[in-house]
Every structure is written in C-alpha cells, then in structure tokens.
Design a protein around this motif. Structure first.
Motif: not given
Length: 306
Positions: A22, A35, A45, A48, A50, A52, A98, A100
């Motif tokens: 990241g 997260l 995160r 900005d 993410v 996974k 990222y 919200e």
C-alpha cells in the motif's frame, strides 16, 4: 467493518507485506489501518489505497482477473481496481481505491442507491469474457458443517432439505436451463458498497459473473421474510429497484415468484452462519439470529424437496 477485538491479530508478516504494498502505491507518510480481518480475508488501508489479501482457498487466477476486468470496464457501477492481482506471502492480493463504507444509521441506509446500482448492473450487457457466477455453493458448505447437535441445527438442516437439488449439490443436479441469465454481483448486501467522491460504487468482485440476477436481491429478501429487515426498508429497496427498471423481478405483481428460492436459501445460509458463530463464541443466539432459525422452521413446515 473494523477488526473484532476478540479475534487473534493478523499475521504480522502478512500485515507488514500489505502495508508495504500500500505504501508503494500511496506514498510514504500514511499509517496502515486494518479495515477488515475476518473469514480468512485481511484488508489494509494505506492513505487512499486499499490492499486486500483474499481467502487462501478462493480462486485467485484467471477467473478473478476476468471478474476484475469486468469491474474495470464498468466504472460507473463497480469500483475499478488499481492493477492486476499480485502475490504476497502465498496469498493473492488486489489493490483498490479507498471508498467511504456505508454507516449503519437507521433510516439513512442507502437502499435506493443499492437498488440503482443493482438495476444498472443487471441491465448491462455482460462484457466479453465475463465468467459464470456458478451456483450458491456457500449454503451447502455451511450446512454440512452442522452436526445436528442442537435444535437450531436440526431446524436448519430440515429447511435445507426443502431446497432444490441443484442448490443442495446433489450429484447430477443442475440449475434450471431456462433460468434468467445476466450480469450479477453474486454476494450483494449494503457492505458491498463504498462512496467515492460522493458517488456509490459496488465492491468485492469475487462472485461477479453471469447468472440469475434474482440472487442479488436474495439477502434483503431473506432478512425481510425473517422479520429482521424492516418493512419500510424492504419497500424502499424493492420499490427503487423496480423504479430503475431492474429486470430481476416483475415490474408489477408478486416478486416472490422469483425471489422465493433465493430468499429461502439465504435464510438458511445466514442462519447456519449465526449458529456456528454463536457456538464458537459459546453464547446463545440473539434475537435476530433466533428469528432466522424460526424462519427455517416455517420453511421446513411448508416446503418439500424440489
């Protein structure tokens, strides 16, 4: 969803590797933040970006890449990735902007936005190379883990027996050949949405593919049928989906003609998940969990194997 404080921390090596990936994408000066850390998935995160780490037993090869290409081709509906999958610590890793997440504020949940995104997805001609969604395999996998040692488990197993043979993964059973076939998310709920620059997008594409779009409405339909989802929320969602001309249900009339089997399946799947979680935590079922088990009882009392 934040990590569970009662859950063991993630592997320091894996967390550190995701943080490095990241930082290389987002730049220095950002504190890495977990997260999500559940069900074998770790999401970190960094600024900005993410990162996974996918479940070790999920397909991370050509099928995942094909699903990500579909998402990248539909950026008005699905959050596009930040590049192809990569490997870290023996795990498949993907990078995303990222967004919200949905906040659980009663009365303010974005049901209409979810309905709009699903209606748009279901109405979109599938891009070339879109893989098949397959079948709702999760319910059979979860139910087989129940040993029937409690009344709740017995009720779930009886309800499972009322589902069509192809969902129960009986040998040789196949989905109906005339079932609708279109583009669907495959695992939709409000947690599969994020807002980027004020606009909602769908995320988590591991199940994205060609199949019956009615399955994308299955989870809210299941929760509504169990009395867990309020009538007003269900009405908002279904009404908006129809207003946006979603093809998964008839524009008018009884939607349960097409939602009955998907909703029953998801009631059983969610109930099995709840029972296993309660057993692991050595606690009784809470109110909504018991409502799902009670709905399994109603399913088995009126249903029959199909």
């Amino acid at each position: 969803m934040p990590p569970d404080p009662d859950r063991p921390p993630p592997s320091p090596e894996l967390f550190g590797r995701l943080a490095e990936i990241g930082a290389a994408e987002a730049g220095a000066g950002h504190e890495p933040q977990i997260l999500y850390d559940r069900h074998g998935v770790l999401v970190v995160r960094v600024g900005d970006v993410v990162v996974k780490a996918h479940q070790a037993d999920r397909d991370g090869g050509p099928l995942l890449e094909a699903r990500m290409r579909v998402a990248d081709a539909l950026p008005e509906l699905l959050l596009p990735s930040l590049g192809p999958p990569r490997e870290a610590g023996g795990r498949v890793v993907t990078l995303w902007p990222y967004g919200e997440p949905v906040t659980p504020e009663p009365g303010a949940l974005p049901w209409e936005d979810g309905a709009r995104l699903l209606a748009g997805l279901h109405s979109t001609p599938p891009p070339e190379g879109t893989p098949g969604w397959g079948r709702p395999e999760r319910v059979a996998r979860l139910v087989t883990r129940l040993d029937g040692g409690t009344a709740a488990e017995q009720e779930i197993r009886r309800a499972f027996g009322t589902l069509p043979a192809w969902i129960r993964e009986e040998p040789g059973a196949a989905p109906p050949p005339d079932a609708p076939r279109g583009l669907l998310h495959g695992d939709w709920h409000l947690g599969q949405m994020v807002r980027v620059q004020g606009t909602w997008r769908l995320i988590d594409v591991e199940d994205l593919g060609l199949g019956d779009p009615a399955w994308d409405l299955a989870r809210p339909a299941a929760l509504y049928s169990a009395g867990v989802l309020a009538h007003d929320d269900w009405s908002r969602f279904l009404g908006a989906y129809r207003a946006f001309r979603g093809p998964a249900v008839p524009a008018e009339g009884d939607p349960w003609e097409v939602l009955d089997v998907p909703a029953r399946t998801l009631v059983i799947q969610i109930a099995a998940t709840c029972v296993q979680s309660a057993r692991k935590d050595e606690r009784p079922l809470d109110g909504p969990e018991q409502a799902l088990v009670d709905t399994c009882t109603r399913i088995s009392s009126v249903g029959s194997p199909a």
